[in-house]
Design an enzyme around this catalytic site. Structure first.
Site, PDB file in Angstrom:
ATOM      1  N   HIS A 133      -2.842  -2.316   5.194  1.00 57.03           N
ATOM      2  CA  HIS A 133      -2.843  -3.734   5.555  1.00 57.03           C
ATOM      3  C   HIS A 133      -2.082  -3.866   6.862  1.00 57.03           C
ATOM      4  O   HIS A 133      -0.909  -3.508   6.941  1.00 57.03           O
ATOM      5  CB  HIS A 133      -2.189  -4.587   4.465  1.00 57.03           C
ATOM      6  CG  HIS A 133      -2.255  -6.053   4.775  1.00 57.03           C
ATOM      7  ND1 HIS A 133      -3.296  -6.849   4.365  1.00 57.03           N
ATOM      8  CD2 HIS A 133      -1.416  -6.855   5.490  1.00 57.03           C
ATOM      9  CE1 HIS A 133      -3.097  -8.091   4.800  1.00 57.03           C
ATOM     10  NE2 HIS A 133      -1.965  -8.108   5.485  1.00 57.03           N
ATOM     11  N   CYS A 134      -2.752  -4.353   7.891  1.00 56.71           N
ATOM     12  CA  CYS A 134      -2.139  -4.452   9.217  1.00 56.71           C
ATOM     13  C   CYS A 134      -1.434  -5.800   9.361  1.00 56.71           C
ATOM     14  O   CYS A 134      -2.086  -6.847   9.344  1.00 56.71           O
ATOM     15  CB  CYS A 134      -3.199  -4.294  10.304  1.00 56.71           C
ATOM     16  SG  CYS A 134      -2.529  -4.396  11.963  1.00 56.71           S
TER      17      CYS A 134
END
Length: 200
Positions: free
Chosen positions: A63-64
């Site tokens: 998850h950025c």
């Protein structure tokens, strides 16, 4: 963009193919596809639930926080393009900041150049970070593994039970070709059980 969210309507009974869903092959008894405890969908192989997005994501990488989105099977190539463009912009910005500095000896040199000097140092640090991130992702792509699988190899059941170090690795050329040139969802179970000499 949709990183490859697993949707409940994609579940298709074995042997049926309606053109929209992904057929999940018969799994040997020691490896079971599990149902997600959060969104209750049947997770295909290499999928993981993201608590921030509140969805299961196919071929979950990470998850950025900068994009505020997951990186998964559908948007991972675009994430690599994003990192590449970011690197080019940082290199250009570093060149502009460096070329603005003048190195003539004077008593007020630091005062005249402090803004460009600080800008260049910050750009240099960010360039190193983005370069390392891009190189590490390209390495993982060439091995056909994800950041999540690389970091949590010992906790993932289908990797723990595999006789191979990486059951999805098809060689550098095929890995890169499949990643950058394939525009469809991959049934990872087929590769996994073929590599492990199990029936599909």
């Amino acid at each position: 963009m949709d990183p490859g969210f697993v949707k409940p309507e994609e579940e298709v009974k074995e042997g049926e193919d309606k053109g929209q869903g992904v057929v999940i092959p018969l799994i040997p008894g020691d490896i079971k596809l599990r149902r997600c405890g959060y969104c209750l969908v049947k997770q295909p192989m290499r999928a993981k639930h993201c608590r921030l997005c509140q969805h299961c994501v196919r071929r979950y990488d990470h998850h950025c926080p900068w994009l505020e989105n997951c990186v998964g099977e559908r948007n991972h190539p675009l994430f690599i393009v994003y990192l590449s463009v970011q690197l080019v912009v940082l290199l250009w910005g570093g060149h502009v900041a460096w070329s603005g500095l003048y190195f003539e000896q004077s008593q007020e040199w630091l005062q005249d150049n402090i803004f460009l000097l600080v800008s260049f140092l910050l750009i240099f640090i960010f360039t190193i970070v983005v370069l390392l991130l891009l190189v590490s992702h390209l390495y993982l792509i060439s091995c056909n593994t994800t950041t999540w699988e690389f970091m949590s190899h010992h906790r993932i059941s289908y990797l723990r039970h595999s006789e191979l170090e990486n059951p999805f690795d098809q060689g550098i050329i095929l890995n890169l070709w499949g990643f950058f040139c394939s525009h469809h969802i991959t049934a990872w179970e087929n590769i996994y059980f073929h590599k492990n000499s199990e029936p599909v």
